[in-house]
Scaffold this motif. Structure first.
Motif, mmCIF file in Angstrom:
data_model
loop_
_atom_site.group_PDB
_atom_site.id
_atom_site.type_symbol
_atom_site.label_atom_id
_atom_site.label_comp_id
_atom_site.label_asym_id
_atom_site.label_seq_id
_atom_site.Cartn_x
_atom_site.Cartn_y
_atom_site.Cartn_z
ATOM 1 N N THR A 183 25.099 38.305 41.191
ATOM 2 C CA THR A 183 24.814 38.761 39.826
ATOM 3 C C THR A 183 26.088 38.932 39.011
ATOM 4 O OG1 THR A 183 24.843 41.069 40.568
ATOM 5 C CG2 THR A 183 22.707 39.946 40.530
ATOM 6 N N SER A 184 27.251 38.666 39.584
ATOM 7 C CA SER A 184 28.528 38.775 38.867
ATOM 8 C C SER A 184 28.662 37.597 37.906
ATOM 9 C CB SER A 184 29.681 38.780 39.875
ATOM 10 O OG SER A 184 30.917 38.772 39.206
ATOM 11 N N THR A 185 28.854 37.890 36.618
ATOM 12 C CA THR A 185 28.940 36.833 35.613
ATOM 13 C C THR A 185 30.089 37.083 34.649
ATOM 14 O OG1 THR A 185 27.354 37.990 34.183
ATOM 15 C CG2 THR A 185 26.475 36.320 35.688
ATOM 16 N N GLY A 186 30.797 36.024 34.264
ATOM 17 C CA GLY A 186 31.888 36.127 33.298
ATOM 18 C C GLY A 186 31.354 36.338 31.896
ATOM 19 N N CYS A 187 32.176 36.953 31.032
ATOM 20 C CA CYS A 187 31.668 37.307 29.711
ATOM 21 C C CYS A 187 32.583 36.885 28.564
ATOM 22 C CB CYS A 187 31.412 38.801 29.641
ATOM 23 S SG CYS A 187 30.727 39.333 28.054
ATOM 24 N N ASP A 188 33.770 37.474 28.454
ATOM 25 C CA ASP A 188 34.556 37.295 27.236
ATOM 26 C C ASP A 188 36.045 37.286 27.555
ATOM 27 O OD1 ASP A 188 34.970 36.906 24.555
ATOM 28 O OD2 ASP A 188 34.133 38.813 23.896
ATOM 29 N N THR A 189 36.858 36.967 26.530
ATOM 30 C CA THR A 189 38.307 36.812 26.691
ATOM 31 C C THR A 189 39.034 37.472 25.530
ATOM 32 O OG1 THR A 189 37.998 34.694 27.821
ATOM 33 C CG2 THR A 189 40.178 35.122 26.899
ATOM 34 N N VAL A 190 40.142 38.130 25.832
ATOM 35 C CA VAL A 190 41.026 38.705 24.804
ATOM 36 C C VAL A 190 42.451 38.269 25.102
ATOM 37 C CG1 VAL A 190 42.071 40.843 23.939
ATOM 38 C CG2 VAL A 190 39.587 40.688 24.222
ATOM 39 N N ILE A 191 43.165 37.823 24.073
ATOM 40 C CA ILE A 191 44.548 37.357 24.212
ATOM 41 C C ILE A 191 45.429 38.178 23.271
ATOM 42 C CG2 ILE A 191 46.086 35.351 24.096
ATOM 43 C CD1 ILE A 191 43.535 33.592 24.204
ATOM 44 N N THR A 192 46.570 38.662 23.757
ATOM 45 C CA THR A 192 47.472 39.415 22.894
ATOM 46 C C THR A 192 48.093 38.495 21.843
ATOM 47 O OG1 THR A 192 49.304 39.104 24.445
ATOM 48 C CG2 THR A 192 48.007 41.135 24.652
ATOM 49 N N LYS A 193 48.562 39.082 20.764
ATOM 50 C CA LYS A 193 49.114 38.298 19.653
ATOM 51 C C LYS A 193 50.293 37.437 20.083
ATOM 52 C CE LYS A 193 47.831 42.010 16.485
ATOM 53 N NZ LYS A 193 48.343 43.130 15.645
ATOM 54 N N ASP A 194 51.121 37.949 21.015
ATOM 55 C CA ASP A 194 52.284 37.187 21.454
ATOM 56 C C ASP A 194 51.965 36.215 22.582
ATOM 57 O OD1 ASP A 194 51.994 38.819 23.667
ATOM 58 O OD2 ASP A 194 53.846 39.950 23.341
ATOM 59 N N GLY A 195 50.735 36.234 23.071
ATOM 60 C CA GLY A 195 50.320 35.305 24.104
ATOM 61 C C GLY A 195 50.816 35.631 25.502
ATOM 62 N N ARG A 196 51.412 36.811 25.699
ATOM 63 C CA ARG A 196 51.974 37.159 27.006
ATOM 64 C C ARG A 196 50.941 37.699 27.971
ATOM 65 N NH1 ARG A 196 55.418 41.484 26.494
ATOM 66 N NH2 ARG A 196 56.113 41.090 28.636
ATOM 67 N N PHE A 197 49.792 38.161 27.445
ATOM 68 C CA PHE A 197 48.774 38.742 28.316
ATOM 69 C C PHE A 197 47.388 38.264 27.884
ATOM 70 C CE2 PHE A 197 52.338 41.712 28.234
ATOM 71 C CZ PHE A 197 52.609 41.817 29.594
ATOM 72 N N VAL A 198 46.532 38.049 28.890
ATOM 73 C CA VAL A 198 45.154 37.615 28.665
ATOM 74 C C VAL A 198 44.240 38.489 29.523
ATOM 75 C CG1 VAL A 198 43.534 35.695 28.727
ATOM 76 C CG2 VAL A 198 45.947 35.250 28.260
ATOM 77 N N TYR A 199 43.101 38.860 28.957
ATOM 78 C CA TYR A 199 42.150 39.730 29.648
ATOM 79 C C TYR A 199 40.770 39.067 29.665
ATOM 80 C CZ TYR A 199 45.856 43.085 28.693
ATOM 81 O OH TYR A 199 47.079 43.714 28.622
ATOM 82 N N PHE A 200 40.073 39.255 30.781
ATOM 83 C CA PHE A 200 38.741 38.683 30.940
ATOM 84 C C PHE A 200 37.761 39.777 31.332
ATOM 85 C CE2 PHE A 200 41.785 35.355 32.328
ATOM 86 C CZ PHE A 200 41.575 34.456 31.280
ATOM 87 N N ALA A 201 36.567 39.744 30.744
ATOM 88 C CA ALA A 201 35.512 40.697 31.100
ATOM 89 C C ALA A 201 34.523 40.032 32.041
ATOM 90 C CB ALA A 201 34.799 41.190 29.850
ATOM 91 N N ASN A 202 34.070 40.798 33.030
ATOM 92 C CA ASN A 202 33.093 40.303 33.996
ATOM 93 C C ASN A 202 31.970 41.326 34.125
ATOM 94 O OD1 ASN A 202 33.031 37.847 35.825
ATOM 95 N ND2 ASN A 202 32.358 39.438 37.248
ATOM 96 N N ARG A 203 30.758 40.825 34.278
ATOM 97 C CA ARG A 203 29.590 41.704 34.320
ATOM 98 C C ARG A 203 28.931 41.664 35.700
ATOM 99 N NH1 ARG A 203 26.509 39.541 29.056
ATOM 100 N NH2 ARG A 203 26.376 37.728 30.431
ATOM 101 N N GLY A 204 28.046 42.591 35.918
ATOM 102 C CA GLY A 204 27.425 42.724 37.242
ATOM 103 C C GLY A 204 28.241 43.690 38.071
#
Length: 349
Positions: free
Chosen positions: A247-268
């Motif tokens: 039931t684990s599913t990927g959801c969304d993405t956030v990237i910092t303005k300088d592009g040095r960090f990326v974040y991903f949300a996962n559900r379940g």
């Protein structure tokens, strides 16, 4: 004293768009009012000058037709006034993306598997200029029985538009005429069968994009071809590599303005996955996972200072707020929580 900021929340309830006040000094959110009653708002986006907001309403009927609704609002003194509403291409409108000129809105209809474009004049939406109803399916029987358009986006140079089709395991590619809002087919990128491509976000380097695959709980790192708008798959980043939770599913993405960090949300299993990114190539290196602070993170954003991460947890009806270390990219292990009915989208000015 740090001034409070008005934050709007899209809510999948009859209330629609909610207004909160945000204090960036203390990370406190306070509900102010119902800003606009529009049923089942899945997404809201500001115009580039912040004078208007566009909304996607995931309903099965509007104006007597079997479609969702896209609406626009003027924003004055933190108050919303609706100035237009149009039929989307099909039912279940879950997303609306704004092109880089601010003259084109592109919607995605999950339930009806379709997309539509709208021309914008002084914040008002035209009737649909272009529509397409997709046909297709995938190997995941209960989720890919038909096409499911989920997300729209635009290339860094605004020459191309993209529609993520979760049901058909592809991203549809179009040439965009920003003057007329017309789209012309330019091929498609195909994901691995059963991936369920949900969202697409471009890295600030202008050549890397991240395709979040909902059903595979994994991110495809793509190289964007400026010449023809196509993508080439570089690698896949697994959010839940042991696949111990189906039931684990990927959801969304956030990237910092300088592009040095990326974040991903996962559900379940409900977490935010922090990564560092090579600013030139977009290559990802894992930092670690943080609980989302609720159930089913639908959307998450950094506040304008990028010192705080806010998470809209749909199923637990709360907004979670985490401190962020701008130097390391790490999120605090624990955060604050604020009640909010079925939050779907968080919009900062």
């Amino acid at each position: 004293m740090t001034p409070r900021q008005r934050v709007f929340i899209g809510s999948n309830t009859p209330e629609g768009i909610l207004a909160f006040d945000w204090d960036p000094a203390t990370a406190e959110l306070k509900k102010v009012e119902v800003a606009a009653k529009l049923a089942n708002v899945d997404w809201i986006v500001y115009s580039h000058d912040r004078k208007h907001i566009y909304a996607a309403s995931e309903v099965d009927s509007f104006n007597g037709k079997p479609t969702g609704e896209v609406a626009s609002y003027s924003v004055q003194n933190d108050k919303l006034t609706q100035i237009s509403g149009q039929n989307s291409a099909a039912r279940g409108t879950c997303y609306a993306g704004l092109d880089h000129t601010g003259r084109v809105l592109l919607s995605a209809d999950y339930g009806g598997g379709a997309s539509a474009s709208f021309k914008i004049t002084d914040g008002k939406l035209s009737a649909a200029v272009w529509t397409e109803h997709y046909k297709g399916s995938g190997p995941v029987a209960d989720r890919q029985e038909a096409a499911h358009a989920h997300f729209t986006s635009f290339s860094p140079d605004n020459r191309f538009a993209y529609v993520n089709d979760l049901g058909s395991d592809c991203i549809h590619i179009y040439k965009l005429n920003a003057d007329t809002a017309e789209l012309t087919s330019a091929g498609k990128w195909e994901a691995k069968p059963g991936s369920g491509p949900r969202t697409l976000h471009f890295h600030p380097n202008g050549t890397t994009a991240y395709c979040m695959n909902e059903l595979a709980s994994a991110v495809d790192v793509l190289h964007w071809n400026r010449a023809d708008g196509s993508f080439k798959t570089i690698t896949r980043f697994e959010l839940n590599p042991d696949r111990s939770k189906p039931t684990s599913t990927g959801c969304d993405t956030v990237i910092t303005k300088d592009g040095r960090f990326v974040y991903f949300a996962n559900r379940g299993d409900d977490f935010i996955y922090a990564c560092s990114a090579d600013p030139k190539t977009g290559a990802l290196t894992a930092i670690g996972k943080t609980p989302s602070g609720g159930k089913t993170p639908r959307n998450f954003v950094l506040d304008p200072t990028e010192r705080w991460m806010l998470v809209a947890n749909q199923s637990s009806s709360n907004l979670a707020v985490y401190a962020r270390n701008p130097q390391t990219g790490a999120l605090a292990a624990q955060g604050k929580s604020y009640d909010c009915p079925s939050p779907m989208c968080i919009l900062f000015p």
